[in-house]
Each structure stands twice: as C-alpha cells, then as structure tokens.
Design a protein around this motif. Structure first.
Motif, PDB file in Angstrom:
ATOM      1  N   ARG A 170       1.081  -1.724  -0.179  1.00  0.00           N
ATOM      2  CA  ARG A 170       0.476   0.212   0.268  1.00  0.00           C
ATOM      3  C   ARG A 170       1.223   1.012   0.210  1.00  0.00           C
ATOM      4  O   ARG A 170       0.827   2.466  -0.684  1.00  0.00           O
ATOM      5  CB  ARG A 170      -0.723   0.140   1.225  1.00  0.00           C
ATOM      6  CG  ARG A 170      -1.926   1.294   1.486  1.00  0.00           C
ATOM      7  CD  ARG A 170      -3.170   0.934   0.431  1.00  0.00           C
ATOM      8  NE  ARG A 170      -3.590   1.752   0.333  1.00  0.00           N
ATOM      9  CZ  ARG A 170      -3.259   3.583   0.041  1.00  0.00           C
ATOM     10  NH1 ARG A 170      -2.171   3.578  -1.160  1.00  0.00           N
ATOM     11  NH2 ARG A 170      -4.233   4.430  -0.357  1.00  0.00           N
ATOM     12  N   ASP A 173       2.175   1.945  -3.129  1.00  0.00           N
ATOM     13  CA  ASP A 173       1.142   1.934  -4.696  1.00  0.00           C
ATOM     14  C   ASP A 173       1.292   0.757  -5.306  1.00  0.00           C
ATOM     15  O   ASP A 173       1.249   1.054  -6.838  1.00  0.00           O
ATOM     16  CB  ASP A 173       1.422   3.261  -5.344  1.00  0.00           C
ATOM     17  CG  ASP A 173       1.221   4.978  -4.462  1.00  0.00           C
ATOM     18  OD1 ASP A 173      -0.231   4.424  -4.210  1.00  0.00           O
ATOM     19  OD2 ASP A 173       1.310   5.846  -5.346  1.00  0.00           O
ATOM     20  N   ALA A 190      -4.685  -0.017  -3.571  1.00  0.00           N
ATOM     21  CA  ALA A 190      -5.505   0.883  -2.906  1.00  0.00           C
ATOM     22  C   ALA A 190      -7.428   0.356  -2.523  1.00  0.00           C
ATOM     23  O   ALA A 190      -7.992   0.259  -1.815  1.00  0.00           O
ATOM     24  CB  ALA A 190      -5.479   2.104  -2.839  1.00  0.00           C
ATOM     25  N   ASP A 257       9.136  13.436  -0.661  1.00  0.00           N
ATOM     26  CA  ASP A 257       7.728  12.304  -0.935  1.00  0.00           C
ATOM     27  C   ASP A 257       7.631  11.772   0.381  1.00  0.00           C
ATOM     28  O   ASP A 257       8.712  11.578   0.971  1.00  0.00           O
ATOM     29  CB  ASP A 257       7.924  11.976  -2.069  1.00  0.00           C
ATOM     30  CG  ASP A 257       6.740  11.425  -2.559  1.00  0.00           C
ATOM     31  OD1 ASP A 257       6.099  11.778  -1.746  1.00  0.00           O
ATOM     32  OD2 ASP A 257       6.995  10.858  -3.535  1.00  0.00           O
ATOM     33  N   ARG A 259       5.533   8.395   1.919  1.00  0.00           N
ATOM     34  CA  ARG A 259       4.184   7.230   1.854  1.00  0.00           C
ATOM     35  C   ARG A 259       4.425   7.057   3.691  1.00  0.00           C
ATOM     36  O   ARG A 259       5.623   5.918   3.785  1.00  0.00           O
ATOM     37  CB  ARG A 259       4.530   6.602   1.068  1.00  0.00           C
ATOM     38  CG  ARG A 259       5.119   6.225  -0.143  1.00  0.00           C
ATOM     39  CD  ARG A 259       3.873   7.319  -0.967  1.00  0.00           C
ATOM     40  NE  ARG A 259       4.260   7.578  -2.408  1.00  0.00           N
ATOM     41  CZ  ARG A 259       4.648   6.458  -3.192  1.00  0.00           C
ATOM     42  NH1 ARG A 259       4.982   5.259  -3.407  1.00  0.00           N
ATOM     43  NH2 ARG A 259       4.933   7.361  -4.869  1.00  0.00           N
ATOM     44  N   ARG A 271      -3.754   3.792   4.480  1.00  0.00           N
ATOM     45  CA  ARG A 271      -3.137   4.954   4.387  1.00  0.00           C
ATOM     46  C   ARG A 271      -4.316   6.551   4.027  1.00  0.00           C
ATOM     47  O   ARG A 271      -5.177   6.320   3.659  1.00  0.00           O
ATOM     48  CB  ARG A 271      -2.279   4.008   3.133  1.00  0.00           C
ATOM     49  CG  ARG A 271      -1.303   5.764   2.431  1.00  0.00           C
ATOM     50  CD  ARG A 271      -0.428   5.093   1.186  1.00  0.00           C
ATOM     51  NE  ARG A 271       0.042   6.176   0.568  1.00  0.00           N
ATOM     52  CZ  ARG A 271       0.377   6.641  -0.901  1.00  0.00           C
ATOM     53  NH1 ARG A 271       0.437   4.861  -1.353  1.00  0.00           N
ATOM     54  NH2 ARG A 271       0.889   7.054  -1.245  1.00  0.00           N
ATOM     55  N   LYS A 272      -3.331   7.677   4.598  1.00  0.00           N
ATOM     56  CA  LYS A 272      -4.331   8.947   3.782  1.00  0.00           C
ATOM     57  C   LYS A 272      -3.550  10.269   3.235  1.00  0.00           C
ATOM     58  O   LYS A 272      -2.158  10.443   4.148  1.00  0.00           O
ATOM     59  CB  LYS A 272      -4.036   9.865   5.123  1.00  0.00           C
ATOM     60  CG  LYS A 272      -6.229   9.468   5.772  1.00  0.00           C
ATOM     61  CD  LYS A 272      -6.251   9.975   6.428  1.00  0.00           C
ATOM     62  CE  LYS A 272      -7.497   9.622   7.791  1.00  0.00           C
ATOM     63  NZ  LYS A 272      -8.278  10.931   8.825  1.00  0.00           N
ATOM     64  N   GLN A 273      -3.513   9.918   1.635  1.00  0.00           N
ATOM     65  CA  GLN A 273      -2.454  10.723   1.036  1.00  0.00           C
ATOM     66  C   GLN A 273      -2.338  12.118   1.849  1.00  0.00           C
ATOM     67  O   GLN A 273      -1.350  12.627   1.038  1.00  0.00           O
ATOM     68  CB  GLN A 273      -2.756  10.029  -0.172  1.00  0.00           C
ATOM     69  CG  GLN A 273      -2.556   8.678  -0.810  1.00  0.00           C
ATOM     70  CD  GLN A 273      -2.315   8.588  -2.428  1.00  0.00           C
ATOM     71  OE1 GLN A 273      -3.973   8.128  -2.231  1.00  0.00           O
ATOM     72  NE2 GLN A 273      -1.587   8.437  -2.906  1.00  0.00           N
ATOM     73  N   GLU A 274      -3.584  12.632   1.430  1.00  0.00           N
ATOM     74  CA  GLU A 274      -3.347  14.107   1.847  1.00  0.00           C
ATOM     75  C   GLU A 274      -2.574  14.482   3.410  1.00  0.00           C
ATOM     76  O   GLU A 274      -2.031  16.056   3.706  1.00  0.00           O
ATOM     77  CB  GLU A 274      -5.000  14.624   2.226  1.00  0.00           C
ATOM     78  CG  GLU A 274      -5.812  13.843   3.391  1.00  0.00           C
ATOM     79  CD  GLU A 274      -6.449  12.589   3.399  1.00  0.00           C
ATOM     80  OE1 GLU A 274      -7.315  12.531   3.878  1.00  0.00           O
ATOM     81  OE2 GLU A 274      -5.640  12.028   1.786  1.00  0.00           O
ATOM     82  N   GLU A 276      -0.206  12.750   3.977  1.00  0.00           N
ATOM     83  CA  GLU A 276       1.668  12.458   3.734  1.00  0.00           C
ATOM     84  C   GLU A 276       1.964  14.051   2.827  1.00  0.00           C
ATOM     85  O   GLU A 276       3.167  14.084   3.215  1.00  0.00           O
ATOM     86  CB  GLU A 276       2.230  11.415   2.594  1.00  0.00           C
ATOM     87  CG  GLU A 276       1.335   9.936   3.524  1.00  0.00           C
ATOM     88  CD  GLU A 276       1.130   9.415   2.165  1.00  0.00           C
ATOM     89  OE1 GLU A 276       1.097   7.642   2.306  1.00  0.00           O
ATOM     90  OE2 GLU A 276       1.395   9.145   1.060  1.00  0.00           O
ATOM     91  N   ALA A 277       1.203  14.902   2.280  1.00  0.00           N
ATOM     92  CA  ALA A 277       1.305  15.772   1.565  1.00  0.00           C
ATOM     93  C   ALA A 277       1.655  17.174   2.697  1.00  0.00           C
ATOM     94  O   ALA A 277       2.470  17.639   2.432  1.00  0.00           O
ATOM     95  CB  ALA A 277       0.088  16.507   0.934  1.00  0.00           C
TER      96      ALA A 277
END
Length: 331
Positions: A170, A173, A190, A257, A259, A271-274, A276-277
C-alpha cells in the motif's frame, strides 16, 4: 472438515474456467491460511483448485522500470530476491516481519493478499460473526477486542487485516493483476481490500472467477529512506497490534515525498495521502512528524480493550518516520 474434490490445472484459462463453473470452489497454493480455516469449519469449499502448476513463479522487470512479482512466488523468495532487496527494501522488511520462516517458505504473494482476519470470533464458529455469518452480529464489539480495529470500522465489524506484506504494498502503490472470465484487468492496491461497511463478509474487490496472477511494483521504491515498524506482543510469529510502513524521499534535509501506511488498525492497510502531503517541503524532524501522526489517526475509535492502540499508533508513526529519516536507529 468437509469432503471436497481436487483439481490441478496447468493453464491459467483452465483454472479460471474451473473456478467459474464450480460454485463453492477455492484456489489453493501454499494453503497456509485456507487449510486452517477449513480445519475450523470457517471455510467449507467443495472443490480445491491447486494452482501450483501455473506459470506464475517469476520476478521480472516491467517496461515502465518497475518489478512484477508472480503470484506463486513464495514470500521467502520475494523477500530475499536481489532486486527486491535492492530496489524495494521496505517490502522485503515487511515480509520478513511476518509469520515464521517455515510459513514464508510456503506462503505465496497471491495468497498473502487474501489472508483473512485473525479475529477470535471469526475463527470460533460458536460465536456470532457478521463476517462469517452475515446478520449474526459482531461478538468482538462488546467482547474481548484487544487486537481489533480502531479505524474504518462499522457497526457490523471491527476486524483487522493481518498482512504485513500488504501494508508495504500500500505504501509503494502496488497494482494487482488479475485474470478472469472477462479477461485481464488491474486493481490498484488501494482499491483491492475493502472496509467492512455493512458487508464485512467481503474482504476485497475481486470478482467471482478471477485469479491474481501478479503484483506490479512501480519504478519508485524508496530504497534509501524507509522502515517497517511492527509492534506486537512478542518478537516473532505474532500479528501486529500496530505496524507502520514509512518511506521518504529527501533532498538537502527536506522531504520531497512521503508514504505512510498502517497495519493492525483497520480492515485494510490504512493510508491517507492528504496527510502525507503535510510533510512535503519540510525538514525531517519529530516536531513535523507529530501533527502527521495525529492527522493519520484522526477519527480513531477504541472499543475498550483496544483503546490503547490509538496512542500506540501515534507514537509508532512518529518513531517509524524517525527511523525512515535515519534520525533513530532501526531495531
């Protein structure tokens, strides 16, 4: 254990057709989870389709610079593969944190995706379980639930997904390749596993008759800054209370970057990509990691015995990011 018929096809098309034409059939490869479930009468397939003769046992480069892991490659062979160790060490670490050497020698990559929860109530057929028998209730909700989920739960189920490998997949990706009656298709990792919702009996989005043939890793593998942190009751052969797959890219001390995927806390790798940003463009410091941990676990709910997991998850995220950034030794 119920009686069942047995088949051993030597072509993917034959295996897929066999599954499609026999209601109640199951694929079997290593059998490290399915056979346990059959012995406990949790799974009762009337036919086993042994797929070990299928040509799915290679690891090879992809045209886009990634790596394709055959579904029948064992977890051990994957973890110790030279290209995986060099280019995707996070995945290698996660696999080696799971199970035991004996099980890793038998378990396959495809089978790992399909591991079912280790919830006590799911395995005990005398207890209510909506995952095993929809509509019967969830014994864990008001029972002993120390190992259970704190994120993405529903009123129907608070089970967790047990895989370590899938947490790393995960974070990386990965993409799952399947073959079925309608041909081949790809599923982003995902989207492969499901949250329980009102249908906890469904663990994933695989369609009837489909067979996983490979897992594709993208070109980017975070070989320099990464860690897999697994917190459990004992140092080996135990499932995670909380696990964290953390990977970073850094340049001149700044994160470019990030993860972060969690295991042991939800019905699927979390996982929450927002979130990680929030780390992009910032220095790798504990001060910057703390709000990320808070945001990633936001909305978590404990059910009594497992409430400690909320704080444990936050601390694990910070520690994993420190290890990934090489601010803290990996132990």
């Amino acid at each position: 254990m119920n009686s069942f018929s047995y088949a051993r096809p030597d072509a993917i098309e034959i295996a897929v057709d066999d599954l499609a034409t026999h209601h109640g059939a199951k694929f079997i490869a290593g059998g490290t989870n399915l056979l346990d479930l059959m012995k406990e009468n949790v799974e009762r397939p009337n036919r086993l389709i042994d797929i070990n003769r299928l040509p799915l046992s290679t690891i090879e480069d992809t045209e886009d610079g990634g790596l394709r892991l055959g579904a029948l490659v064992t977890n051990a062979d994957t973890a110790y593969n030279e290209q995986v160790e060099k280019r995707y060490p996070l995945l290698s670490q996660a696999i080696l944190a799971g199970a035991s050497p004996q099980l890793r020698n038998m378990a396959t990559n495809g089978g790992n995706l399909f591991q079912r929860t280790r919830c006590y109530y799911f395995y005990d057929t005398a207890m209510p379980c909506n995952k095993r028998q929809p509509g019967s209730g969830c014994g864990a909700m008001n029972g002993y639930n120390r190992i259970h989920a704190i994120l993405g739960t529903s009123e129907s189920c608070i089970a967790t997904h047990p895989s370590d490998m899938c947490v790393a997949l995960r974070a990386l990706d990965a993409v799952v390749r399947v073959s079925g009656p309608s041909g081949e298709r790809t599923i982003p990792i995902a989207d492969f596993h499901r949250l329980p919702g009102h249908e906890p009996q469904y663990d994933n989005t695989i369609q009837p008759g489909e067979l996983v043939v490979a897992i594709d890793l993208p070109a980017k593998g975070f070989p320099e800054y990464h860690t897999y942190l697994k917190l459990r009751d004992r140092a080996s052969y135990a499932f995670a209370l909380v696990s964290v797959a953390a990977a970073l890219d850094m340049e001149d001390g700044q994160i470019t970057d990030a993860r972060i995927a969690l295991g042991g806390v939800a019905h699927k790798p979390w996982r929450k990509q927002e979130v990680e940003a929030m780390l992009i463009g910032k220095p790798a410091t504990k001060t910057n990691f703390q709000p990320v941990a808070e945001a990633l676990v936001e909305g978590a709910r404990g059910y009594g015995h497992n409430s400690f997991k909320i704080e444990l998850a936050k601390r694990a995220i910070v520690r994993a990011l420190e290890q990934a950034a090489k601010l803290e030794p990996t132990v």
